[in-house]
Design an enzyme around this catalytic site. Structure first.
Site, short mmCIF file in Angstrom:
data_model
loop_
_atom_site.label_atom_id
_atom_site.label_comp_id
_atom_site.label_asym_id
_atom_site.label_seq_id
_atom_site.Cartn_x
_atom_site.Cartn_y
_atom_site.Cartn_z
N LYS A 203 0.83 -1.21 0.00
CA LYS A 203 0.00 0.00 0.00
C LYS A 203 0.87 1.27 0.00
O LYS A 203 0.63 2.21 -0.75
CB LYS A 203 -0.93 -0.01 1.21
CG LYS A 203 -1.68 1.29 1.45
CD LYS A 203 -2.68 1.58 0.36
CE LYS A 203 -3.31 2.96 0.53
NZ LYS A 203 -4.31 3.24 -0.48
N CYS A 257 -3.87 11.18 1.21
CA CYS A 257 -3.09 9.94 1.08
C CYS A 257 -1.70 10.20 0.53
O CYS A 257 -0.70 9.92 1.19
CB CYS A 257 -3.79 8.98 0.13
SG CYS A 257 -5.49 8.70 0.59
N1 SAJ Z 1 -1.75 14.61 -9.59
C1 SAJ Z 1 -0.97 15.38 -10.43
N2 SAJ Z 1 -0.63 14.86 -11.66
C2 SAJ Z 1 -1.06 13.64 -12.06
C3 SAJ Z 1 -1.85 12.86 -11.18
C4 SAJ Z 1 -2.18 13.37 -9.96
O1 SAJ Z 1 -0.56 16.50 -10.11
O2 SAJ Z 1 -0.74 13.27 -13.20
C5 SAJ Z 1 -2.13 15.14 -8.27
C6 SAJ Z 1 -3.62 15.41 -8.15
O3 SAJ Z 1 -3.98 16.64 -8.67
C7 SAJ Z 1 -3.83 15.33 -6.65
C8 SAJ Z 1 -2.79 14.31 -6.21
O4 SAJ Z 1 -1.88 14.17 -7.28
O5 SAJ Z 1 -3.53 16.56 -6.03
C9 SAJ Z 1 -3.35 12.95 -5.85
O6 SAJ Z 1 -4.39 12.58 -6.75
P1 SAJ Z 1 -4.54 11.09 -7.33
O7 SAJ Z 1 -5.69 11.09 -8.24
O8 SAJ Z 1 -3.25 10.65 -7.88
O9 SAJ Z 1 -4.79 10.18 -6.06
P2 SAJ Z 1 -5.73 10.25 -4.74
O10 SAJ Z 1 -4.94 10.84 -3.62
O11 SAJ Z 1 -7.05 10.85 -5.03
O12 SAJ Z 1 -5.92 8.68 -4.46
C10 SAJ Z 1 -4.76 7.88 -4.26
C11 SAJ Z 1 -4.86 6.67 -5.18
N3 SAJ Z 1 -3.56 6.00 -5.23
C12 SAJ Z 1 -2.96 5.69 -6.40
O13 SAJ Z 1 -3.40 6.00 -7.47
C13 SAJ Z 1 -1.67 4.94 -6.31
C14 SAJ Z 1 -5.94 5.73 -4.69
O14 SAJ Z 1 -5.98 4.54 -5.46
C15 SAJ Z 1 -5.72 5.39 -3.21
O15 SAJ Z 1 -6.74 4.53 -2.72
C16 SAJ Z 1 -5.77 6.68 -2.43
O16 SAJ Z 1 -4.69 7.51 -2.89
C17 SAJ Z 1 -5.66 6.35 -0.95
O17 SAJ Z 1 -6.68 6.43 -0.26
O18 SAJ Z 1 -4.59 5.92 -0.50
#
Ligand code: SAJ
Length: 452
Positions: A203, A257
């Site tokens: 995780k 997260c």
């Molecule tokens: N982000 C970027 N560029 C990208 C992708 C994301 O700047 O190309 C930023 C987003 O804007 C955001 C942050 O990253 O601020 C996180 O967003 P996210 O969509 O990557 O993830 P979360 O935090 O909404 O959810 C994550 C997920 N983890 C992964 O994709 C590995 C989700 O599957 C988990 O269950 C969740 O964390 C958790 O609860 O741990």
């Protein structure tokens, strides 16, 4: 007696409890917040994601799901409580400890206990097992103990809870088998069994991988900014390579997260944390870079107004936790700038010490500059007329490359974009000379292994 008791009715616990209830289990959902419990028992939920509210209300209506503020004897206990950072960026396991202590008096031989909260490696067989042993029962022998991390993407929770593959880590293989029997009742993804330590590390690796890859995209954005290159085009081209998949740069990483979980590994394994820490620092500094560019351009002098578009940490969700918007807002306020924040999804009111409004025209009114932090669908089609009619200044910063820059420039705006060098932001501007020389002082050697 409930068959399953889910502790923590947040964005993972409540949907999980509801799905278990829909699968036919008698579920007791437990939350320490009496207001949350009362609202749920009256059929009210704050969840606004598509599909979720329906599943939750159906579960309560069927009476298979009931909410309470304390656990009761049950066959299975699932812990979905938060594990935030403490003030020293270590894992705050207070809620896990409290949940384990709350179920300990109810634990009976043959029960199953599952920890879902993202936790440092060893939490299940350490903290949780130690508390549960106090009643005289031994994990693996008298009751089953597992770690089964949630993997849902906020914004798509219901579909991901049902369809994502899951990893279940058992204290013993038999413990993992016992948990599989429960999860397979609602999870249609592949369920893979392992041990609890491996599942905990898995995780943390998943979210750290995401953080480091966003930091990589943000580092490329900085290089492009310094070189007068458009990183968005460069990423598009690099991603044509069959083994390259660069993520999108932006204002940094928010949510509860990804900005948190890498610290658990950095805290536990500081000797291996250099890359992880560097990624965290890049992502944390990213939001302030765009503000620094606006300040350097004199676009937001002290006393002027800055409009921030987007308080949610990512597109099309209503969650403002750890959003880079507030980092930018706080730094701007420190610089004597008046800040107004708009979001179409986040509940209007105070968040992180700032007022968030649902009135876009009011947020833009009289602003010297606007900065788009979150690429909500509602923003992507905004007309330049709206900015023109409401703003006083003519500078727009776009952290997500989401606005229509051509139309904004034609309307007379200067557009500052994350990952795009300044020369590229001017209409018809000639491409700036590429800095072929490095920024190293003349004659200084590149550090690294010698080839000779
Ligand atoms: N982000 C970027 N560029 C990208 C992708 C994301 O700047 O190309 C930023 C987003 O804007 C955001 C942050 O990253 O601020 C996180 O967003 P996210 O969509 O990557 O993830 P979360 O935090 O909404 O959810 C994550 C997920 N983890 C992964 O994709 C590995 C989700 O599957 C988990 O269950 C969740 O964390 C958790 O609860 O741990």
């Amino acid at each position: 007696m409930a068959e399953v008791c889910v502790l923590g009715l947040g964005y993972v616990g409540l949907p999980t409890a509801s799905l278990l209830a829909s699968a036919g289990f008698q579920v007791l959902g437990v939350d320490i917040d009496p207001e949350v419990v009362a609202a749920l028992n009256e059929g009210r939920t704050k969840l606004r994601e598509s599909g979720l509210a329906t599943v939750v209300s159906a579960a309560f209506q069927s009476r298979n799901l009931v909410a309470a503020t304390a656990p009761e004897p049950s066959h299975t206990f699932i812990l979905c409580v938060p594990t935030p950072l403490d003030s020293r960026k270590g894992a705050d396991l207070g809620a896990v400890r409290a949940a384990a202590q709350a179920i300990a008096p109810h634990l009976r031989p043959g029960n199953l206990v599952v920890l879902e909260s993202t936790s440092p490696v060893g939490t299940t067989r350490g903290l949780v097992a130690d508390i549960l042993r106090e009643g005289g029962l031994e994990p693996g022998r008298d009751f089953n103990l597992c770690y089964c991390p949630e993997r849902v993407l906020p914004g798509n929770t219901f579909a991901e809870l049902v369809n994502n593959d899951r990893v279940i880590g058992g204290f013993t293989p038999r413990c993992a088998e016992a948990a599989r029997a429960i999860y397979q009742r609602f999870c249609q993804g592949k369920i893979t069994l392992t041990d609890d330590l491996t599942a905990e590390l898995t995780k943390l690796m998943e979210n750290t991988y995401r953080d480091v890859n966003v930091a990589l995209a943000n580092s490329f954005a900085r290089i492009a900014e310094d070189s007068g290159i458009d990183v968005w085009r460069a990423i598009e081209l690099a991603n044509l390579h069959p083994r390259v998949g660069i993520l999108r740069p932006g204002p940094g990483v928010g949510g509860h997260c990804i900005p948190v979980d890498p610290w658990f590994l950095i805290e536990q394994f500081p000797q291996h944390g250099a890359l992880l820490r560097a990624a965290r620092e890049v992502n944390d500094g990213q939001g302030l870079r765009i503000l620094d560019r606006l300040l350097a351009a004199g676009a937001v002098p002290p006393g002027s107004k800055l409009a921030i578009l987007g308080a949610a940490y990512k597109a099309d969700i209503d969650d403002p936790r750890e959003s880079p918007a507030f980092l930018i807002a706080a730094r701007a306020r420190d610089a004597g700038i008046r800040v107004a924040i708009h979001d179409p999804h986040v509940a209007p009111g105070r968040h992180h010490g700032f007022q968030v409004s649902a009135d876009l025209a009011d947020t833009l009114a009289g602003a010297a500059a606007a900065v788009l932090v979150t690429e909500h669908r509602d923003y992507r089609c905004l007309s330049s007329k709206l900015f023109l009619e409401n703003m006083q200044g003519r500078v727009i910063a776009d952290c997500r490359n989401a606005l229509n820059h051509t139309s904004l420039r034609l309307a007379g705006f200067r557009v500052v974009t994350t990952g795009v060098g300044e020369a590229e932001t001017e209409v018809d501007a000639p491409r700036r000379e590429m800095p072929l020389r490095s920024n190293r002082p003349e004659g200084e050697a590149i550090a690294g292994p010698s080839l000779s």
